[in-house]
Design a protein around this motif. Sequence first.
Motif, PDB file in Angstrom:
ATOM      1  N   ALA A  49       0.829  -1.208   0.000  1.00 34.88           N
ATOM      2  CA  ALA A  49       0.000   0.000   0.000  1.00 34.88           C
ATOM      3  C   ALA A  49       0.864   1.259   0.000  1.00 34.88           C
ATOM      4  N   LEU A  50       1.948   1.237   0.759  1.00 32.83           N
ATOM      5  CA  LEU A  50       2.870   2.377   0.781  1.00 32.83           C
ATOM      6  C   LEU A  50       3.476   2.608  -0.599  1.00 32.83           C
ATOM      7  N   ARG A  51       3.923   1.544  -1.232  1.00 36.10           N
ATOM      8  CA  ARG A  51       4.526   1.666  -2.565  1.00 36.10           C
ATOM      9  C   ARG A  51       3.495   2.153  -3.580  1.00 36.10           C
ATOM     10  N   ALA A  52       2.269   1.637  -3.487  1.00 35.18           N
ATOM     11  CA  ALA A  52       1.209   2.044  -4.421  1.00 35.18           C
ATOM     12  C   ALA A  52       0.866   3.521  -4.256  1.00 35.18           C
ATOM     13  N   ASP A  53       1.093   4.042  -3.045  1.00 38.02           N
ATOM     14  CA  ASP A  53       0.784   5.438  -2.767  1.00 38.02           C
ATOM     15  C   ASP A  53       1.967   6.362  -3.092  1.00 38.02           C
ATOM     16  N   GLY A  54       3.014   5.777  -3.663  1.00 38.22           N
ATOM     17  CA  GLY A  54       4.146   6.587  -4.096  1.00 38.22           C
ATOM     18  C   GLY A  54       5.304   6.688  -3.126  1.00 38.22           C
ATOM     19  N   TRP A  55       5.240   5.973  -1.991  1.00 36.22           N
ATOM     20  CA  TRP A  55       6.323   6.017  -1.031  1.00 36.22           C
ATOM     21  C   TRP A  55       7.503   5.182  -1.512  1.00 36.22           C
ATOM     22  N   THR A  56       8.694   5.586  -1.177  1.00 32.64           N
ATOM     23  CA  THR A  56       9.909   4.831  -1.494  1.00 32.64           C
ATOM     24  C   THR A  56      10.472   4.233  -0.212  1.00 32.64           C
ATOM     25  N   VAL A  57      10.727   2.933  -0.238  1.00 33.12           N
ATOM     26  CA  VAL A  57      11.267   2.237   0.931  1.00 33.12           C
ATOM     27  C   VAL A  57      12.701   1.839   0.629  1.00 33.12           C
ATOM     28  N   GLN A  58      13.621   2.296   1.465  1.00 30.92           N
ATOM     29  CA  GLN A  58      15.028   1.977   1.297  1.00 30.92           C
ATOM     30  C   GLN A  58      15.586   1.434   2.597  1.00 30.92           C
TER      31      GLN A  58
END
Length: 222
Positions: A49-58
Amino acid sequence: MSTTETTATAAVDVDVEAAAVITARVSALLGRRLTPAEAERLGTAALQALRADGWTVQADFTRHRVHPQLCAFDPTLLAGLARGCSTHEIAAATGIPHATLRHRIQRLRGRIGAVNTAHAVAIAYRSGWMAGLDPEPRGPITLSTRQRQILGLIADGHTNEAISTRIDVCRDSVITHIRRLYSVLDASRPGGPPTAARPRAVALGYQHGLLPLPTAPTATAV
């Protein structure tokens, strides 16, 4: 491996680890209100959901290294394997989702050049990484020449089929030798999976001087 493949692999690593962090926090907050499987699904769904909302996880995995080849959680995984624990038991003891634990073991094997878990435990002992794990108590252990040979081949990561070829006996004979080896070492845990006895036998071999250690332990090159 191509640059594209490397990038894709790194993204998968980050996703798995990030989902594991979310899962662990959810489990800590909700406790028994969620099963481990439900918490794991929730962690994965939250990350998606975070990725779909445009968030970047590193993630910066180097911050968690205790050795150039070992992450902070690797010694615990290796100790569990050396004690003959199954991956499900290690996952339950550490609070790590089973799928994440298996992924971590796979990544560990890739970093240290191990073909299987028995080989990984052998590399860990040869490299001096298991010095903090107390030997399991055993009485005097006497192995036959054949049993000692097979134990060494297991430590080098050979499968039963490969051992059969190396020592020129049939596969059934190899299996019989290994069963007797496990019995002498008391490597099989009651109710434990047979595959867990293999890395434990290797660990016991190093703990009780049945397998040679380098004079000066050195890290295995990848």
